[in-house]
Design a protein around this motif. Structure first.
Motif, PDB file in Angstrom:
ATOM      1  N   GLY A  18      32.980  48.983 -28.432  1.00  0.00           N
ATOM      2  CA  GLY A  18      32.009  48.632 -29.471  1.00  0.00           C
ATOM      3  C   GLY A  18      31.793  49.762 -30.459  1.00  0.00           C
ATOM      4  N   LYS A  19      31.717  51.001 -29.946  1.00  0.00           N
ATOM      5  CA  LYS A  19      31.564  52.155 -30.837  1.00  0.00           C
ATOM      6  C   LYS A  19      32.777  52.322 -31.739  1.00  0.00           C
ATOM      7  N   VAL A  22      32.579  49.499 -34.438  1.00  0.00           N
ATOM      8  CA  VAL A  22      31.533  49.749 -35.437  1.00  0.00           C
ATOM      9  C   VAL A  22      31.915  50.919 -36.337  1.00  0.00           C
ATOM     10  N   GLY A  23      32.516  51.942 -35.776  1.00  0.00           N
ATOM     11  CA  GLY A  23      32.921  53.093 -36.580  1.00  0.00           C
ATOM     12  C   GLY A  23      34.102  52.802 -37.485  1.00  0.00           C
ATOM     13  N   TYR A  25      35.170  49.658 -38.734  1.00  0.00           N
ATOM     14  CA  TYR A  25      34.978  48.602 -39.728  1.00  0.00           C
ATOM     15  C   TYR A  25      33.592  48.712 -40.366  1.00  0.00           C
ATOM     16  N   GLN A  27      32.145  46.809 -42.423  1.00  0.00           N
ATOM     17  CA  GLN A  27      31.440  45.536 -42.617  1.00  0.00           C
ATOM     18  C   GLN A  27      30.608  45.142 -41.394  1.00  0.00           C
ATOM     19  N   ILE A  28      30.781  45.846 -40.276  1.00  0.00           N
ATOM     20  CA  ILE A  28      29.946  45.588 -39.095  1.00  0.00           C
ATOM     21  C   ILE A  28      28.716  46.480 -39.206  1.00  0.00           C
ATOM     22  N   ARG A  29      27.610  45.882 -39.644  1.00  0.00           N
ATOM     23  CA  ARG A  29      26.363  46.616 -39.823  1.00  0.00           C
ATOM     24  C   ARG A  29      25.200  45.792 -39.301  1.00  0.00           C
ATOM     25  N   LYS A  32      24.894  42.787 -36.287  1.00  0.00           N
ATOM     26  CA  LYS A  32      26.234  42.711 -35.698  1.00  0.00           C
ATOM     27  C   LYS A  32      26.586  44.004 -34.968  1.00  0.00           C
ATOM     28  N   ALA A  33      26.213  45.131 -35.539  1.00  0.00           N
ATOM     29  CA  ALA A  33      26.481  46.421 -34.901  1.00  0.00           C
ATOM     30  C   ALA A  33      25.651  46.571 -33.622  1.00  0.00           C
ATOM     31  N   ALA A  36      27.240  44.502 -30.941  1.00  0.00           N
ATOM     32  CA  ALA A  36      28.493  45.090 -30.472  1.00  0.00           C
ATOM     33  C   ALA A  36      28.248  46.247 -29.514  1.00  0.00           C
ATOM     34  N   LEU A  37      27.105  46.927 -29.663  1.00  0.00           N
ATOM     35  CA  LEU A  37      26.829  48.103 -28.844  1.00  0.00           C
ATOM     36  C   LEU A  37      25.905  47.855 -27.658  1.00  0.00           C
TER      37      LEU A  37
END
Length: 90
Positions: A18-19, A22-23, A25, A27-29, A32-33, A36-37
């Motif tokens: 997940g990290k 997120v780091g 892409y 567009q994953i903010r 959504k971020a 993912a985490l």
């Protein structure tokens, strides 16, 4: 042995992936971020495993009484590990 690999497979590896996502892409903010985490939820199946282990240990004196000390030692160590893992995770 599966209990020893669970923190790696169920917690550390998904969070690391997940990290990386997120780091990598931008567009994953936001929400959504966060999704993912976040870690997975605790399962109640572990307590069924603990109960099954206790039942197996209760049957050992009837099957192989020579190994009762090793069996109780393994049960104690595994339950201490499960308890510590649950305390850290929750």
């Amino acid at each position: 042995v599966p209990f020893l690999a669970e923190p790696l497979i169920a917690q550390i590896l998904p969070q690391h992936i997940g990290k990386l996502l997120v780091g990598r892409y931008p567009q994953i903010r936001g929400l959504k971020a966060v999704k993912a985490l976040e870690l997975s939820e605790m399962e109640q199946g572990r307590y069924a495993d603990v109960l099954f282990n206790v039942i197996c240990v209760a049957c050992i004196p009837f099957i192989a009484p020579a190994y009762i000390h090793k069996t109780f030692l393994a049960l104690s160590v595994s339950h201490i590990y499960i308890y510590c893992y649950d305390q850290v995770k929750v």
